[in-house]
Design a protein around this motif. Structure first.
Motif, PDB file in Angstrom:
ATOM      1  N   THR A  22       0.832  -1.203   0.000  1.00  0.00           N
ATOM      2  CA  THR A  22       0.000   0.000   0.000  1.00  0.00           C
ATOM      3  C   THR A  22       0.866   1.252   0.000  1.00  0.00           C
ATOM      4  O   THR A  22       0.575   2.218  -0.705  1.00  0.00           O
ATOM      5  CB  THR A  22      -0.948  -0.003   1.222  1.00  0.00           C
ATOM      6  N   ALA A  23       1.936   1.233   0.773  1.00  0.00           N
ATOM      7  CA  ALA A  23       2.844   2.382   0.824  1.00  0.00           C
ATOM      8  C   ALA A  23       3.486   2.623  -0.541  1.00  0.00           C
ATOM      9  O   ALA A  23       3.648   3.766  -0.968  1.00  0.00           O
ATOM     10  CB  ALA A  23       3.908   2.173   1.892  1.00  0.00           C
ATOM     11  N   MET A  24       3.838   1.546  -1.233  1.00  0.00           N
ATOM     12  CA  MET A  24       4.414   1.702  -2.569  1.00  0.00           C
ATOM     13  C   MET A  24       3.360   2.248  -3.529  1.00  0.00           C
ATOM     14  O   MET A  24       3.624   3.159  -4.305  1.00  0.00           O
ATOM     15  CB  MET A  24       4.950   0.372  -3.083  1.00  0.00           C
ATOM     16  N   LYS A  25       2.142   1.731  -3.432  1.00  0.00           N
ATOM     17  CA  LYS A  25       1.053   2.195  -4.293  1.00  0.00           C
ATOM     18  C   LYS A  25       0.782   3.675  -4.063  1.00  0.00           C
ATOM     19  O   LYS A  25       0.531   4.421  -4.995  1.00  0.00           O
ATOM     20  CB  LYS A  25      -0.211   1.384  -4.025  1.00  0.00           C
ATOM     21  N   ASP A  26       0.884   4.109  -2.815  1.00  0.00           N
ATOM     22  CA  ASP A  26       0.629   5.508  -2.471  1.00  0.00           C
ATOM     23  C   ASP A  26       1.797   6.419  -2.794  1.00  0.00           C
ATOM     24  O   ASP A  26       1.698   7.631  -2.616  1.00  0.00           O
ATOM     25  CB  ASP A  26       0.302   5.630  -0.976  1.00  0.00           C
ATOM     26  N   GLY A  27       2.919   5.844  -3.216  1.00  0.00           N
ATOM     27  CA  GLY A  27       4.085   6.657  -3.556  1.00  0.00           C
ATOM     28  C   GLY A  27       4.984   6.963  -2.374  1.00  0.00           C
ATOM     29  O   GLY A  27       5.863   7.805  -2.461  1.00  0.00           O
ATOM     30  N   ARG A  28       4.789   6.284  -1.259  1.00  0.00           N
ATOM     31  CA  ARG A  28       5.619   6.509  -0.079  1.00  0.00           C
ATOM     32  C   ARG A  28       6.926   5.722  -0.138  1.00  0.00           C
ATOM     33  O   ARG A  28       7.878   6.063   0.544  1.00  0.00           O
ATOM     34  CB  ARG A  28       4.860   6.138   1.181  1.00  0.00           C
ATOM     35  N   LEU A  29       6.947   4.653  -0.935  1.00  0.00           N
ATOM     36  CA  LEU A  29       8.142   3.829  -1.115  1.00  0.00           C
ATOM     37  C   LEU A  29       8.419   3.674  -2.601  1.00  0.00           C
ATOM     38  O   LEU A  29       7.486   3.561  -3.401  1.00  0.00           O
ATOM     39  CB  LEU A  29       7.956   2.430  -0.517  1.00  0.00           C
ATOM     40  N   THR A  30       9.699   3.651  -2.960  1.00  0.00           N
ATOM     41  CA  THR A  30      10.066   3.329  -4.332  1.00  0.00           C
ATOM     42  C   THR A  30      10.008   1.814  -4.494  1.00  0.00           C
ATOM     43  O   THR A  30       9.928   1.078  -3.501  1.00  0.00           O
ATOM     44  CB  THR A  30      11.487   3.816  -4.657  1.00  0.00           C
ATOM     45  N   VAL A  31      10.097   1.357  -5.711  1.00  0.00           N
ATOM     46  CA  VAL A  31      10.084  -0.085  -5.960  1.00  0.00           C
ATOM     47  C   VAL A  31      11.285  -0.736  -5.272  1.00  0.00           C
ATOM     48  O   VAL A  31      11.164  -1.817  -4.686  1.00  0.00           O
ATOM     49  CB  VAL A  31      10.087  -0.388  -7.479  1.00  0.00           C
ATOM     50  N   GLU A  32      12.432  -0.061  -5.307  1.00  0.00           N
ATOM     51  CA  GLU A  32      13.633  -0.610  -4.667  1.00  0.00           C
ATOM     52  C   GLU A  32      13.448  -0.715  -3.150  1.00  0.00           C
ATOM     53  O   GLU A  32      13.804  -1.732  -2.539  1.00  0.00           O
ATOM     54  CB  GLU A  32      14.863   0.247  -4.987  1.00  0.00           C
ATOM     55  N   GLU A  33      12.899   0.352  -2.545  1.00  0.00           N
ATOM     56  CA  GLU A  33      12.654   0.319  -1.104  1.00  0.00           C
ATOM     57  C   GLU A  33      11.655  -0.780  -0.746  1.00  0.00           C
ATOM     58  O   GLU A  33      11.824  -1.499   0.243  1.00  0.00           O
ATOM     59  CB  GLU A  33      12.112   1.666  -0.612  1.00  0.00           C
ATOM     60  N   TYR A  34      10.626  -0.905  -1.566  1.00  0.00           N
ATOM     61  CA  TYR A  34       9.616  -1.942  -1.344  1.00  0.00           C
ATOM     62  C   TYR A  34      10.263  -3.324  -1.390  1.00  0.00           C
ATOM     63  O   TYR A  34      10.028  -4.156  -0.522  1.00  0.00           O
ATOM     64  CB  TYR A  34       8.507  -1.828  -2.396  1.00  0.00           C
ATOM     65  N   ASP A  35      11.078  -3.569  -2.429  1.00  0.00           N
ATOM     66  CA  ASP A  35      11.741  -4.878  -2.562  1.00  0.00           C
ATOM     67  C   ASP A  35      12.619  -5.181  -1.357  1.00  0.00           C
ATOM     68  O   ASP A  35      12.604  -6.297  -0.830  1.00  0.00           O
ATOM     69  CB  ASP A  35      12.587  -4.931  -3.837  1.00  0.00           C
ATOM     70  N   GLU A  36      13.395  -4.187  -0.902  1.00  0.00           N
ATOM     71  CA  GLU A  36      14.281  -4.391   0.254  1.00  0.00           C
ATOM     72  C   GLU A  36      13.473  -4.709   1.513  1.00  0.00           C
ATOM     73  O   GLU A  36      13.795  -5.638   2.260  1.00  0.00           O
ATOM     74  CB  GLU A  36      15.127  -3.140   0.497  1.00  0.00           C
ATOM     75  N   ARG A  37      12.440  -3.917   1.743  1.00  0.00           N
ATOM     76  CA  ARG A  37      11.637  -4.116   2.951  1.00  0.00           C
ATOM     77  C   ARG A  37      10.837  -5.412   2.895  1.00  0.00           C
ATOM     78  O   ARG A  37      10.649  -6.074   3.909  1.00  0.00           O
ATOM     79  CB  ARG A  37      10.707  -2.923   3.185  1.00  0.00           C
ATOM     80  N   LEU A  38      10.350  -5.773   1.704  1.00  0.00           N
ATOM     81  CA  LEU A  38       9.594  -7.016   1.568  1.00  0.00           C
ATOM     82  C   LEU A  38      10.489  -8.215   1.873  1.00  0.00           C
ATOM     83  O   LEU A  38      10.085  -9.132   2.592  1.00  0.00           O
ATOM     84  CB  LEU A  38       9.001  -7.130   0.167  1.00  0.00           C
TER      85      LEU A  38
END
Length: 137
Positions: A22-38
């Motif tokens: 949801t944070a990535m969808k909302d623009g709060r995380l980049t794809v790279e940040e999302y991948d790292e956190r996931l």
């Protein structure tokens, strides 16, 4: 024993994955940040490991923590519909980027499966689990 030293369950990790999506969808995380956190979410062992991944993200009002413990987000009822919309939006964008870059430079490894695949699997499991729980009521 403090709540943060308790071992995390798969459902806890899945909930954090939804919050991150949801944070990535909302623009709060980049794809790279999302991948790292996931990746970190699925490697997490305790609630403290999970909490740090969402500490800088806002908590939706519907998912506000009850007085008793940590909350990593909510995905019941209408939230599932929104989660699927977000997933579909991100999936379309990621695949569009892949197709555009592939048309320009030749088709290579289909990397979008690593973005939309795990997220879709978690979302599908959550949807089936929620529907199963509602059917048992």
């Amino acid at each position: 024993m403090p709540e943060t030293t308790l071992r995390a369950a798969d459902s806890d990790r899945a909930t954090v994955a939804e919050v991150l999506g949801t944070a990535m969808k909302d623009g709060r995380l980049t794809v790279e940040e999302y991948d790292e956190r996931l990746a970190a979410a699925y490697a997490a062992r305790t609630h403290a490991d999970l909490a740090v991944l969402t500490a800088d993200l806002p908590v939706p009002r519907a998912a506000a923590a009850p007085a008793g413990g940590p909350t990593y987000g909510s995905c019941g009822g209408g939230d599932l519909r929104n989660a699927w919309r977000g997933y579909a939006t991100v999936a379309l964008v990621v695949w569009a980027v892949y197709l555009m870059s592939s048309l320009a430079g030749g088709f290579g490894y289909p990397w979008p499966v690593w973005v939309v695949g795990p997220w879709g699997a978690v979302l599908l499991a959550r949807t089936l689990g929620t529907r199963g729980a509602l059917a048992r009521r």
